[in-house]
Design an enzyme around this catalytic site. Structure first.
Site, short mmCIF file in Angstrom:
data_model
loop_
_atom_site.label_atom_id
_atom_site.label_comp_id
_atom_site.label_asym_id
_atom_site.label_seq_id
_atom_site.Cartn_x
_atom_site.Cartn_y
_atom_site.Cartn_z
N LYS A 55 1.08 -1.15 -0.09
CA LYS A 55 -0.17 0.12 0.39
C LYS A 55 1.03 0.80 0.39
O LYS A 55 1.99 0.75 0.69
CB LYS A 55 -0.88 -0.14 0.93
CG LYS A 55 -1.22 1.30 1.43
CD LYS A 55 -3.16 1.23 0.76
CE LYS A 55 -3.88 1.93 0.35
NZ LYS A 55 -3.77 2.74 -1.02
N GLN A 111 7.42 3.58 3.96
CA GLN A 111 5.86 3.08 3.81
C GLN A 111 5.72 1.94 4.98
O GLN A 111 4.86 2.25 5.33
CB GLN A 111 5.14 2.92 2.60
CG GLN A 111 3.99 3.68 2.32
CD GLN A 111 3.28 4.98 2.50
OE1 GLN A 111 3.72 5.66 1.42
NE2 GLN A 111 2.77 5.06 2.88
N LYS A 125 5.46 1.76 -2.63
CA LYS A 125 5.63 3.33 -4.10
C LYS A 125 5.16 2.78 -5.74
O LYS A 125 6.28 2.35 -5.74
CB LYS A 125 6.47 3.44 -3.02
CG LYS A 125 6.43 5.18 -3.67
CD LYS A 125 4.96 5.77 -1.78
CE LYS A 125 4.55 7.04 -2.24
NZ LYS A 125 4.07 7.36 -0.92
N ASP A 181 -0.07 11.25 -4.16
CA ASP A 181 1.14 11.91 -3.08
C ASP A 181 0.88 13.16 -4.56
O ASP A 181 0.40 13.52 -4.96
CB ASP A 181 1.86 10.25 -3.68
CG ASP A 181 3.22 11.06 -2.87
OD1 ASP A 181 3.18 11.22 -1.95
OD2 ASP A 181 4.23 11.39 -3.61
N ASN A 192 -2.61 19.37 -1.56
CA ASN A 192 -3.25 17.92 -0.99
C ASN A 192 -3.63 18.03 0.83
O ASN A 192 -4.45 18.60 1.92
CB ASN A 192 -3.42 17.09 -1.15
CG ASN A 192 -4.27 16.37 -0.52
OD1 ASN A 192 -3.95 14.69 0.78
ND2 ASN A 192 -5.50 16.46 -0.92
P1 NDP Z 1 0.68 18.09 -4.15
O1 NDP Z 1 0.74 18.00 -5.17
O2 NDP Z 1 -0.88 18.30 -3.81
O3 NDP Z 1 1.33 19.41 -3.29
C1 NDP Z 1 2.33 18.90 -3.73
C2 NDP Z 1 2.92 20.63 -2.98
O4 NDP Z 1 4.26 20.71 -2.73
C3 NDP Z 1 2.46 21.43 -4.11
O5 NDP Z 1 2.27 22.83 -3.68
C4 NDP Z 1 3.84 21.58 -5.08
O6 NDP Z 1 4.35 22.83 -5.25
C5 NDP Z 1 5.08 21.66 -3.16
N1 NDP Z 1 6.21 20.96 -4.17
C6 NDP Z 1 6.23 19.91 -4.53
N2 NDP Z 1 7.86 19.34 -5.14
C7 NDP Z 1 8.42 20.52 -4.29
C8 NDP Z 1 9.65 20.90 -4.36
N3 NDP Z 1 10.80 19.69 -5.58
N4 NDP Z 1 10.06 22.38 -4.17
C9 NDP Z 1 9.11 22.30 -4.02
N5 NDP Z 1 7.71 22.84 -3.62
C10 NDP Z 1 7.19 21.23 -4.00
O7 NDP Z 1 0.83 16.30 -2.62
P2 NDP Z 1 0.57 16.57 -1.93
O8 NDP Z 1 0.11 17.31 -0.50
O9 NDP Z 1 -0.06 14.97 -1.51
O10 NDP Z 1 1.54 15.77 -0.86
C11 NDP Z 1 2.88 16.39 -0.21
C12 NDP Z 1 3.92 15.62 0.56
O11 NDP Z 1 2.53 15.45 1.42
C13 NDP Z 1 4.93 15.17 0.23
O12 NDP Z 1 5.90 14.74 0.18
C14 NDP Z 1 3.97 13.47 0.15
O13 NDP Z 1 5.29 12.11 -0.38
C15 NDP Z 1 3.36 13.70 1.55
N6 NDP Z 1 2.06 12.79 1.36
C16 NDP Z 1 1.60 13.20 1.04
C17 NDP Z 1 0.14 12.48 0.90
C18 NDP Z 1 -0.95 12.52 0.49
O14 NDP Z 1 -2.07 11.90 1.06
N7 NDP Z 1 -1.73 13.04 0.46
C19 NDP Z 1 0.09 11.22 2.76
C20 NDP Z 1 1.53 11.13 3.25
C21 NDP Z 1 2.82 12.08 2.64
P3 NDP Z 1 4.13 22.87 -6.90
O15 NDP Z 1 1.87 22.98 -7.25
O16 NDP Z 1 4.42 23.86 -7.13
O17 NDP Z 1 4.34 21.90 -7.68
O1 2IT Z 2 2.95 8.97 1.74
C1 2IT Z 2 1.72 8.23 1.41
O2 2IT Z 2 1.33 7.74 3.10
C2 2IT Z 2 0.89 8.37 0.71
N1 2IT Z 2 1.39 9.21 -0.10
C3 2IT Z 2 -0.27 8.59 0.94
C4 2IT Z 2 -0.63 6.61 0.60
C5 2IT Z 2 -1.66 5.50 0.26
O3 2IT Z 2 -2.03 4.66 0.65
O4 2IT Z 2 -2.87 6.55 0.67
#
Ligand code: NDP
Ligand code: 2IT
Length: 444
Positions: A90, A111, A126, A166, A240
Protein backbone atom coordinates in the site's frame (compact mmCIF):
# COMPACT_ATOMS: atom_id res chain seq x y z
CA UNK A 1 31.75 -4.11 12.22
CA UNK A 2 28.25 -3.96 13.70
CA UNK A 3 25.39 -5.61 11.80
CA UNK A 4 23.77 -2.21 11.11
CA UNK A 5 27.00 -0.79 9.65
CA UNK A 6 27.56 -3.85 7.48
CA UNK A 7 24.06 -3.67 6.01
CA UNK A 8 24.28 0.08 5.42
CA UNK A 9 27.66 -0.26 3.72
CA UNK A 10 26.38 -2.95 1.39
CA UNK A 11 23.20 -1.00 0.65
CA UNK A 12 25.20 2.07 -0.37
CA UNK A 13 27.71 0.16 -2.48
CA UNK A 14 24.97 -1.81 -4.29
CA UNK A 15 22.71 1.22 -4.86
CA UNK A 16 25.23 4.04 -5.26
CA UNK A 17 23.01 6.56 -7.02
CA UNK A 18 20.09 6.58 -4.58
CA UNK A 19 20.97 9.24 -1.95
CA UNK A 20 17.39 9.70 -0.68
CA UNK A 21 17.08 5.95 -0.12
CA UNK A 22 20.40 5.94 1.78
CA UNK A 23 19.15 8.81 3.94
CA UNK A 24 15.87 7.08 4.80
CA UNK A 25 17.48 3.69 5.49
CA UNK A 26 20.25 5.23 7.59
CA UNK A 27 17.79 7.10 9.77
CA UNK A 28 15.74 3.99 10.44
CA UNK A 29 18.65 1.61 11.02
CA UNK A 30 20.48 4.11 13.26
CA UNK A 31 17.51 4.35 15.57
CA UNK A 32 17.06 0.57 15.58
CA UNK A 33 20.59 0.00 16.93
CA UNK A 34 19.52 -0.71 20.54
CA UNK A 35 16.82 -3.16 19.38
CA UNK A 36 19.20 -4.90 17.02
CA UNK A 37 21.95 -5.19 19.62
CA UNK A 38 19.54 -7.08 21.88
CA UNK A 39 18.74 -9.61 19.13
CA UNK A 40 21.79 -9.51 16.88
CA UNK A 41 22.38 -13.26 16.65
CA UNK A 42 18.85 -14.12 15.58
CA UNK A 43 18.55 -11.20 13.20
CA UNK A 44 21.85 -12.03 11.49
CA UNK A 45 20.91 -15.67 11.09
CA UNK A 46 17.56 -14.61 9.62
CA UNK A 47 19.22 -11.95 7.37
CA UNK A 48 16.54 -9.72 8.74
CA UNK A 49 18.07 -6.35 7.87
CA UNK A 50 19.17 -7.47 4.40
CA UNK A 51 15.57 -8.50 3.73
CA UNK A 52 14.24 -5.27 5.21
CA UNK A 53 16.29 -2.97 2.95
CA UNK A 54 15.81 -4.97 -0.29
CA UNK A 55 12.39 -4.59 -1.93
CA UNK A 56 10.53 -7.82 -2.59
CA UNK A 57 10.30 -6.66 -6.21
CA UNK A 58 10.44 -3.51 -8.31
CA UNK A 59 8.95 -2.74 -11.69
CA UNK A 60 10.25 -0.15 -14.15
CA UNK A 61 8.42 0.37 -17.40
CA UNK A 62 7.96 2.57 -20.47
CA UNK A 63 4.86 4.75 -20.74
CA UNK A 64 4.17 5.96 -24.29
CA UNK A 65 1.33 8.46 -24.70
CA UNK A 66 0.11 10.88 -27.37
CA UNK A 67 0.18 14.65 -26.71
CA UNK A 68 -2.26 17.25 -28.08
CA UNK A 69 -0.09 17.83 -31.15
CA UNK A 70 -0.24 14.17 -32.09
CA UNK A 71 3.34 13.40 -31.03
CA UNK A 72 4.21 10.28 -29.06
CA UNK A 73 5.91 11.08 -25.75
CA UNK A 74 7.65 8.60 -23.48
CA UNK A 75 7.96 8.59 -19.67
CA UNK A 76 9.22 6.04 -17.17
CA UNK A 77 6.97 4.36 -14.61
CA UNK A 78 7.88 2.61 -11.37
CA UNK A 79 6.19 0.45 -8.77
CA UNK A 80 8.24 -0.86 -5.85
CA UNK A 81 6.64 -3.61 -3.73
CA UNK A 82 8.85 -3.27 -0.71
CA UNK A 83 7.50 -5.41 2.09
CA UNK A 84 4.24 -7.38 2.18
CA UNK A 85 4.47 -9.24 5.49
CA UNK A 86 1.64 -7.43 7.27
CA UNK A 87 -0.73 -6.89 4.34
CA UNK A 88 -1.10 -6.05 0.64
CA UNK A 89 1.44 -3.46 -0.56
CA UNK A 90 0.00 0.00 0.00
CA UNK A 91 1.36 3.40 -0.92
CA UNK A 92 0.89 6.31 -3.26
CA UNK A 93 1.94 7.12 -6.82
CA UNK A 94 4.00 10.27 -7.38
CA UNK A 95 3.88 12.15 -10.69
CA UNK A 96 6.79 14.61 -10.71
CA UNK A 97 9.73 15.20 -13.09
CA UNK A 98 12.21 14.52 -10.24
CA UNK A 99 10.99 10.92 -9.79
CA UNK A 100 13.59 8.16 -10.17
CA UNK A 101 14.02 4.70 -8.66
CA UNK A 102 15.90 6.01 -5.60
CA UNK A 103 13.08 8.41 -4.71
CA UNK A 104 10.45 5.68 -5.05
CA UNK A 105 12.58 3.32 -2.94
CA UNK A 106 12.97 5.89 -0.16
CA UNK A 107 9.23 6.46 -0.14
CA UNK A 108 8.46 2.74 -0.25
CA UNK A 109 10.86 2.04 2.59
CA UNK A 110 9.31 4.75 4.78
CA UNK A 111 5.90 3.36 3.94
CA UNK A 112 6.70 -0.03 5.55
CA UNK A 113 7.06 1.53 9.01
CA UNK A 114 4.33 4.13 8.54
CA UNK A 115 1.80 1.52 7.52
CA UNK A 116 2.80 -0.69 10.42
CA UNK A 117 2.30 2.24 12.83
CA UNK A 118 -1.31 2.69 11.67
CA UNK A 119 -2.12 -0.69 13.27
CA UNK A 120 -3.94 -1.71 10.07
CA UNK A 121 -3.05 -4.66 7.80
CA UNK A 122 -1.11 -2.92 5.02
CA UNK A 123 2.37 -3.62 3.65
CA UNK A 124 4.78 -1.05 2.19
CA UNK A 125 4.92 -0.02 -1.47
CA UNK A 126 5.24 3.09 -3.64
CA UNK A 127 5.21 4.05 -7.27
CA UNK A 128 5.32 6.94 -9.68
CA UNK A 129 6.64 8.44 -12.86
CA UNK A 130 8.71 11.35 -14.14
CA UNK A 131 5.66 12.62 -16.09
CA UNK A 132 4.93 16.25 -15.15
CA UNK A 133 1.18 16.98 -15.05
CA UNK A 134 1.88 20.74 -14.89
CA UNK A 135 0.83 22.58 -18.01
CA UNK A 136 -0.77 19.47 -19.57
CA UNK A 137 -4.36 19.50 -20.83
CA UNK A 138 -6.94 17.22 -19.20
CA UNK A 139 -6.88 15.08 -22.31
CA UNK A 140 -3.10 14.68 -22.10
CA UNK A 141 -3.33 13.73 -18.42
CA UNK A 142 -6.00 11.17 -19.29
CA UNK A 143 -3.94 9.72 -22.14
CA UNK A 144 -0.96 9.42 -19.83
CA UNK A 145 -2.93 7.85 -16.97
CA UNK A 146 -4.51 5.29 -19.31
CA UNK A 147 -1.16 4.26 -20.72
CA UNK A 148 0.36 4.13 -17.24
CA UNK A 149 -2.43 1.88 -15.96
CA UNK A 150 -2.29 -0.35 -19.04
CA UNK A 151 1.11 -1.49 -17.79
CA UNK A 152 0.62 -1.07 -14.02
CA UNK A 153 -2.55 -3.24 -13.92
CA UNK A 154 -0.37 -6.32 -14.46
CA UNK A 155 1.14 -5.92 -11.04
CA UNK A 156 -1.66 -4.67 -8.78
CA UNK A 157 -5.00 -5.83 -7.36
CA UNK A 158 -7.22 -5.28 -4.32
CA UNK A 159 -5.55 -8.13 -2.38
CA UNK A 160 -2.01 -7.67 -3.71
CA UNK A 161 -1.08 -4.01 -4.16
CA UNK A 162 -3.31 -0.95 -3.80
CA UNK A 163 -1.84 2.37 -5.04
CA UNK A 164 -3.17 5.85 -4.17
CA UNK A 165 -2.19 9.49 -4.71
CA UNK A 166 0.92 11.45 -3.75
CA UNK A 167 2.56 14.55 -5.27
CA UNK A 168 0.89 15.35 -8.61
CA UNK A 169 -1.80 12.68 -8.20
CA UNK A 170 -5.24 13.71 -6.97
CA UNK A 171 -8.84 12.83 -7.74
CA UNK A 172 -8.50 13.57 -11.47
CA UNK A 173 -5.59 11.16 -12.01
CA UNK A 174 -7.06 8.46 -9.74
CA UNK A 175 -10.33 8.63 -11.71
CA UNK A 176 -8.62 8.12 -15.08
CA UNK A 177 -6.47 5.29 -13.72
CA UNK A 178 -9.44 3.57 -12.06
CA UNK A 179 -11.47 3.75 -15.29
CA UNK A 180 -8.67 2.15 -17.30
CA UNK A 181 -8.07 -0.62 -14.74
CA UNK A 182 -11.77 -1.49 -14.73
CA UNK A 183 -11.87 -1.55 -18.51
CA UNK A 184 -8.86 -3.82 -18.92
CA UNK A 185 -9.52 -6.19 -16.04
CA UNK A 186 -13.31 -6.19 -16.31
CA UNK A 187 -13.62 -6.01 -12.54
CA UNK A 188 -15.09 -3.35 -10.28
CA UNK A 189 -12.83 -3.58 -7.27
CA UNK A 190 -11.02 -1.41 -4.73
CA UNK A 191 -7.66 -1.44 -6.47
CA UNK A 192 -6.92 2.24 -5.83
CA UNK A 193 -7.73 4.52 -2.90
CA UNK A 194 -8.41 8.22 -2.94
CA UNK A 195 -11.23 7.47 -5.39
CA UNK A 196 -14.08 9.91 -6.04
CA UNK A 197 -17.10 9.62 -3.75
CA UNK A 198 -19.38 8.43 -6.58
CA UNK A 199 -17.27 5.34 -7.36
CA UNK A 200 -16.04 3.84 -4.11
CA UNK A 201 -14.06 6.62 -2.45
CA UNK A 202 -14.17 7.30 1.27
CA UNK A 203 -15.41 10.46 2.88
CA UNK A 204 -12.54 12.25 4.69
CA UNK A 205 -9.77 10.59 2.61
CA UNK A 206 -9.03 13.89 0.86
CA UNK A 207 -8.68 15.67 4.20
CA UNK A 208 -7.07 12.77 6.07
CA UNK A 209 -3.34 13.45 5.78
CA UNK A 210 -3.65 17.11 6.77
CA UNK A 211 -6.22 16.49 9.49
CA UNK A 212 -4.21 13.54 10.80
CA UNK A 213 -1.09 15.69 10.97
CA UNK A 214 -2.92 18.13 13.22
CA UNK A 215 -4.39 15.37 15.42
CA UNK A 216 -0.88 14.00 15.91
CA UNK A 217 0.61 17.44 16.56
CA UNK A 218 -2.09 18.33 19.06
CA UNK A 219 -1.47 15.10 20.98
CA UNK A 220 2.30 15.65 20.94
CA UNK A 221 1.86 19.20 22.28
CA UNK A 222 -0.69 18.11 24.88
CA UNK A 223 1.68 15.48 26.22
CA UNK A 224 4.27 18.19 26.65
CA UNK A 225 1.89 20.54 28.42
CA UNK A 226 1.32 22.86 25.47
CA UNK A 227 -2.01 24.10 24.07
CA UNK A 228 -2.53 24.48 20.33
CA UNK A 229 -4.83 27.51 20.70
CA UNK A 230 -3.43 30.83 19.57
CA UNK A 231 -0.23 29.36 18.09
CA UNK A 232 1.21 30.81 14.89
CA UNK A 233 1.83 28.07 12.34
CA UNK A 234 4.07 28.11 9.28
CA UNK A 235 2.99 25.58 6.64
CA UNK A 236 4.98 24.81 3.50
CA UNK A 237 3.39 23.42 0.35
CA UNK A 238 -0.02 24.34 -1.01
CA UNK A 239 -1.24 20.95 -2.14
CA UNK A 240 -3.48 18.27 -0.68
CA UNK A 241 -1.63 17.86 2.62
CA UNK A 242 -0.93 21.57 3.21
CA UNK A 243 -4.49 22.76 2.49
CA UNK A 244 -6.21 20.39 4.92
CA UNK A 245 -3.51 20.73 7.56
CA UNK A 246 -4.11 24.49 7.46
CA UNK A 247 -7.88 24.05 7.58
CA UNK A 248 -7.73 21.81 10.68
CA UNK A 249 -5.18 24.09 12.37
CA UNK A 250 -7.66 26.99 12.15
CA UNK A 251 -10.42 24.74 13.53
CA UNK A 252 -8.18 24.00 16.49
CA UNK A 253 -7.78 27.71 17.22
CA UNK A 254 -4.31 28.20 15.77
CA UNK A 255 -3.42 30.67 13.02
CA UNK A 256 -1.69 29.58 9.81
CA UNK A 257 0.38 32.40 8.36
CA UNK A 258 2.27 30.83 5.45
CA UNK A 259 1.94 28.43 2.52
CA UNK A 260 4.40 27.82 -0.33
CA UNK A 261 4.80 26.16 -3.71
CA UNK A 262 7.74 25.40 -5.94
CA UNK A 263 8.09 29.03 -7.01
CA UNK A 264 7.73 30.97 -3.76
CA UNK A 265 5.87 31.50 -0.51
CA UNK A 266 3.02 33.56 0.91
CA UNK A 267 3.12 35.29 4.28
CA UNK A 268 -0.39 36.34 5.22
CA UNK A 269 -0.47 38.20 8.56
CA UNK A 270 -4.27 37.95 8.69
CA UNK A 271 -4.11 34.17 8.43
CA UNK A 272 -4.28 32.14 5.21
CA UNK A 273 -7.71 32.32 3.52
CA UNK A 274 -8.45 28.61 3.00
CA UNK A 275 -11.36 29.13 0.57
CA UNK A 276 -9.21 31.33 -1.63
CA UNK A 277 -6.27 28.92 -1.42
CA UNK A 278 -8.52 26.03 -2.47
CA UNK A 279 -9.91 28.00 -5.37
CA UNK A 280 -6.41 28.94 -6.59
CA UNK A 281 -4.88 25.48 -6.14
CA UNK A 282 -7.63 22.86 -6.41
CA UNK A 283 -9.81 24.50 -9.06
CA UNK A 284 -7.61 26.85 -11.08
CA UNK A 285 -4.33 24.90 -10.60
CA UNK A 286 -2.67 28.35 -10.54
CA UNK A 287 0.45 29.81 -8.86
CA UNK A 288 0.45 31.46 -5.43
CA UNK A 289 0.87 34.83 -7.15
CA UNK A 290 -2.84 34.49 -7.93
CA UNK A 291 -3.53 34.21 -4.17
CA UNK A 292 -1.45 37.34 -3.56
CA UNK A 293 -3.29 39.24 -6.29
CA UNK A 294 -6.58 38.74 -4.44
CA UNK A 295 -5.40 39.29 -0.86
CA UNK A 296 -4.26 42.79 -0.05
CA UNK A 297 -2.13 42.21 3.05
CA UNK A 298 -0.46 39.02 1.86
CA UNK A 299 3.20 39.16 0.92
CA UNK A 300 4.56 36.91 -1.84
CA UNK A 301 8.27 36.16 -1.91
CA UNK A 302 9.90 34.38 -4.83
CA UNK A 303 12.03 31.33 -4.02
CA UNK A 304 12.67 29.52 -0.74
CA UNK A 305 12.54 31.14 2.68
CA UNK A 306 9.27 30.05 4.24
CA UNK A 307 11.11 28.92 7.42
CA UNK A 308 12.44 32.43 8.05
CA UNK A 309 8.94 33.55 9.03
CA UNK A 310 8.56 33.70 12.81
CA UNK A 311 6.24 30.94 14.05
CA UNK A 312 5.50 28.70 17.05
CA UNK A 313 4.95 25.54 15.03
CA UNK A 314 6.32 24.52 11.62
CA UNK A 315 4.56 21.98 9.41
CA UNK A 316 6.58 21.07 6.29
CA UNK A 317 4.02 19.70 3.81
CA UNK A 318 5.71 19.99 0.38
CA UNK A 319 8.49 17.54 -0.42
CA UNK A 320 11.67 15.78 0.73
CA UNK A 321 14.66 17.76 2.02
CA UNK A 322 12.89 21.13 2.02
CA UNK A 323 13.90 21.98 5.62
CA UNK A 324 17.69 22.25 5.87
CA UNK A 325 20.06 22.86 8.78
CA UNK A 326 19.96 26.66 8.25
CA UNK A 327 16.16 26.54 8.27
CA UNK A 328 16.23 24.60 11.55
CA UNK A 329 18.52 27.27 12.98
CA UNK A 330 16.22 30.06 11.79
CA UNK A 331 13.18 28.32 13.32
CA UNK A 332 14.98 27.83 16.65
CA UNK A 333 16.21 31.44 16.69
CA UNK A 334 12.62 32.62 16.15
CA UNK A 335 11.33 30.63 19.14
CA UNK A 336 9.66 27.72 17.31
CA UNK A 337 8.57 25.01 19.77
CA UNK A 338 7.50 22.15 17.49
CA UNK A 339 7.98 20.75 13.99
CA UNK A 340 5.75 18.00 12.59
CA UNK A 341 6.24 16.57 9.12
CA UNK A 342 3.25 16.40 6.76
CA UNK A 343 5.52 15.55 3.84
CA UNK A 344 7.76 12.48 3.59
CA UNK A 345 11.28 13.19 4.88
CA UNK A 346 11.03 16.98 4.41
CA UNK A 347 13.76 17.62 6.99
CA UNK A 348 17.40 16.67 6.37
CA UNK A 349 19.17 14.52 8.98
CA UNK A 350 21.24 17.54 10.09
CA UNK A 351 18.10 19.64 10.55
CA UNK A 352 16.40 16.94 12.62
CA UNK A 353 19.46 16.54 14.82
CA UNK A 354 19.65 20.30 15.40
CA UNK A 355 15.97 20.60 16.28
CA UNK A 356 16.12 17.71 18.73
CA UNK A 357 19.29 19.01 20.38
CA UNK A 358 17.57 22.34 20.86
CA UNK A 359 14.56 20.67 22.52
CA UNK A 360 12.14 21.50 19.75
CA UNK A 361 9.45 18.79 19.67
CA UNK A 362 9.79 16.83 16.44
CA UNK A 363 7.13 14.58 14.89
CA UNK A 364 8.58 12.51 12.01
CA UNK A 365 6.59 12.08 8.79
CA UNK A 366 6.14 8.34 9.03
CA UNK A 367 4.12 8.90 12.20
CA UNK A 368 2.71 12.40 11.71
CA UNK A 369 1.47 11.98 8.12
CA UNK A 370 0.20 8.39 8.51
CA UNK A 371 -3.42 9.59 8.58
CA UNK A 372 -3.59 9.54 4.78
CA UNK A 373 -2.64 5.93 4.32
CA UNK A 374 -4.62 4.91 7.41
CA UNK A 375 -7.76 6.38 5.86
CA UNK A 376 -6.87 4.65 2.60
CA UNK A 377 -6.95 1.39 4.56
CA UNK A 378 -10.38 2.42 5.88
CA UNK A 379 -11.43 3.01 2.25
CA UNK A 380 -10.30 -0.56 1.46
CA UNK A 381 -12.39 -1.84 4.37
CA UNK A 382 -15.48 0.01 3.12
CA UNK A 383 -14.93 -1.32 -0.41
CA UNK A 384 -14.64 -4.89 0.92
CA UNK A 385 -17.90 -4.64 2.82
CA UNK A 386 -19.50 -2.66 -0.03
CA UNK A 387 -20.61 0.07 2.35
CA UNK A 388 -19.79 3.74 2.87
CA UNK A 389 -19.27 5.23 6.29
CA UNK A 390 -20.20 8.78 7.27
CA UNK A 391 -17.60 11.54 7.45
CA UNK A 392 -17.87 11.51 11.24
CA UNK A 393 -17.27 7.75 11.47
CA UNK A 394 -14.12 7.95 9.37
CA UNK A 395 -12.88 11.11 11.09
CA UNK A 396 -13.41 9.61 14.55
CA UNK A 397 -11.40 6.53 13.57
CA UNK A 398 -8.69 8.77 12.12
CA UNK A 399 -8.44 10.71 15.38
CA UNK A 400 -8.13 7.49 17.37
CA UNK A 401 -5.47 6.15 15.02
CA UNK A 402 -3.35 9.34 15.18
CA UNK A 403 -3.57 9.50 18.97
CA UNK A 404 -2.56 5.85 19.22
CA UNK A 405 0.35 6.41 16.82
CA UNK A 406 1.67 9.24 18.98
CA UNK A 407 1.51 7.06 22.09
CA UNK A 408 3.17 4.11 20.31
CA UNK A 409 6.09 6.40 19.38
CA UNK A 410 6.23 7.89 22.87
CA UNK A 411 6.21 4.48 24.60
CA UNK A 412 8.80 2.91 22.29
CA UNK A 413 11.12 5.89 22.85
CA UNK A 414 10.69 5.60 26.62
CA UNK A 415 11.24 1.82 26.55
CA UNK A 416 14.71 2.39 25.04
CA UNK A 417 15.48 5.36 27.28
CA UNK A 418 15.16 7.95 24.50
CA UNK A 419 12.32 9.92 26.05
CA UNK A 420 10.74 12.43 23.63
CA UNK A 421 12.77 11.14 20.70
CA UNK A 422 9.76 10.44 18.49
CA UNK A 423 11.98 9.66 15.50
CA UNK A 424 13.48 6.67 17.30
CA UNK A 425 10.07 5.86 18.79
CA UNK A 426 8.35 5.77 15.37
CA UNK A 427 11.07 3.66 13.78
CA UNK A 428 11.15 1.17 16.65
CA UNK A 429 7.39 0.87 17.07
CA UNK A 430 6.92 0.48 13.29
CA UNK A 431 9.71 -2.09 13.10
CA UNK A 432 8.46 -4.24 16.01
CA UNK A 433 5.30 -5.42 14.25
CA UNK A 434 7.03 -5.96 10.89
CA UNK A 435 9.89 -7.93 12.41
CA UNK A 436 7.56 -10.20 14.35
CA UNK A 437 5.64 -10.99 11.17
CA UNK A 438 8.86 -11.56 9.22
CA UNK A 439 10.19 -13.99 11.80
CA UNK A 440 6.86 -15.82 11.94
CA UNK A 441 6.67 -16.22 8.15
CA UNK A 442 10.16 -17.68 7.69
CA UNK A 443 12.54 -17.25 4.76
CA UNK A 444 10.25 -15.39 2.35
P1 NDP B 1 0.47 17.86 -3.97
O1 NDP B 1 0.95 17.54 -5.34
O2 NDP B 1 -0.98 18.01 -3.73
O3 NDP B 1 1.18 19.18 -3.42
C1 NDP B 1 2.55 19.26 -3.34
C2 NDP B 1 2.93 20.66 -2.91
O4 NDP B 1 4.32 20.70 -2.63
C3 NDP B 1 2.67 21.71 -3.98
O5 NDP B 1 2.38 22.92 -3.38
C4 NDP B 1 4.01 21.74 -4.72
O6 NDP B 1 4.25 22.97 -5.39
C5 NDP B 1 4.98 21.56 -3.57
N1 NDP B 1 6.19 20.90 -4.08
C6 NDP B 1 6.27 19.68 -4.65
N2 NDP B 1 7.53 19.41 -5.04
C7 NDP B 1 8.24 20.49 -4.71
C8 NDP B 1 9.60 20.82 -4.84
N3 NDP B 1 10.48 19.97 -5.40
N4 NDP B 1 10.01 22.02 -4.36
C9 NDP B 1 9.12 22.88 -3.78
N5 NDP B 1 7.81 22.62 -3.64
C10 NDP B 1 7.38 21.45 -4.08
O7 NDP B 1 1.08 16.70 -3.04
P2 NDP B 1 0.64 16.28 -1.56
O8 NDP B 1 0.16 17.44 -0.80
O9 NDP B 1 -0.20 15.07 -1.70
O10 NDP B 1 2.06 15.78 -0.98
C11 NDP B 1 2.92 16.62 -0.24
C12 NDP B 1 3.87 15.77 0.58
O11 NDP B 1 3.11 14.97 1.50
C13 NDP B 1 4.73 14.80 -0.20
O12 NDP B 1 5.97 14.64 0.46
C14 NDP B 1 3.96 13.48 -0.08
O13 NDP B 1 4.80 12.36 -0.25
C15 NDP B 1 3.46 13.59 1.34
N6 NDP B 1 2.30 12.78 1.70
C16 NDP B 1 1.14 12.84 1.00
C17 NDP B 1 0.05 12.10 1.40
C18 NDP B 1 -1.27 12.20 0.72
O14 NDP B 1 -2.21 11.56 1.17
N7 NDP B 1 -1.41 12.96 -0.35
C19 NDP B 1 0.12 11.18 2.54
C20 NDP B 1 1.38 11.27 3.27
C21 NDP B 1 2.41 12.03 2.84
P3 NDP B 1 4.01 23.05 -6.98
O15 NDP B 1 2.54 22.88 -7.17
O16 NDP B 1 4.52 24.39 -7.35
O17 NDP B 1 4.81 21.92 -7.57
O1 2IT C 1 2.93 8.88 1.57
C1 2IT C 1 1.80 8.40 1.78
O2 2IT C 1 1.51 7.82 2.83
C2 2IT C 1 0.78 8.58 0.73
N1 2IT C 1 1.05 9.21 -0.29
C3 2IT C 1 -0.58 7.96 0.90
C4 2IT C 1 -0.56 6.52 0.53
C5 2IT C 1 -1.91 5.84 0.47
O3 2IT C 1 -1.91 4.66 0.11
O4 2IT C 1 -2.93 6.45 0.80
Amino acid sequence: MSYVDEVLEELISKNPSEPEFHQAAKEVLESLRPVIQENEEVYRREALLERLVNPERQFKFRIPWVDDKGNIRVNTGYRVQFNGVIGPYKGGMRFHPSVNLGIIKFLGFEQIFKNSLTGLPIGGGKGGTDFDPKGKSDREVMAFCQSFMTELQKYIGPDTDVPAGDIGVGAREIGYMFGQYKRIRGAYEGVLTGKGLTYGGSLARKEATGYGLLYFTKEMLKNNGIDMKGKAIAVSGAGNVAIYAAQKAFEMGAKVITVSDSTGYIYDPDGIDIDLLREVKEIKRARLTEYKARRQNAVYTEGKGVWTVKCDIALPCATQNELLLDDAKALAANGCIAVAEGANMPSTSEAVEYLQKNHILFGPGKAANAGGVATSALEMTQNSERLSWTFEEVDTKLQQIMTTIFHSCDSAAKKYKMDKNYVAGANIAGFEKVVEAMLAQGAV
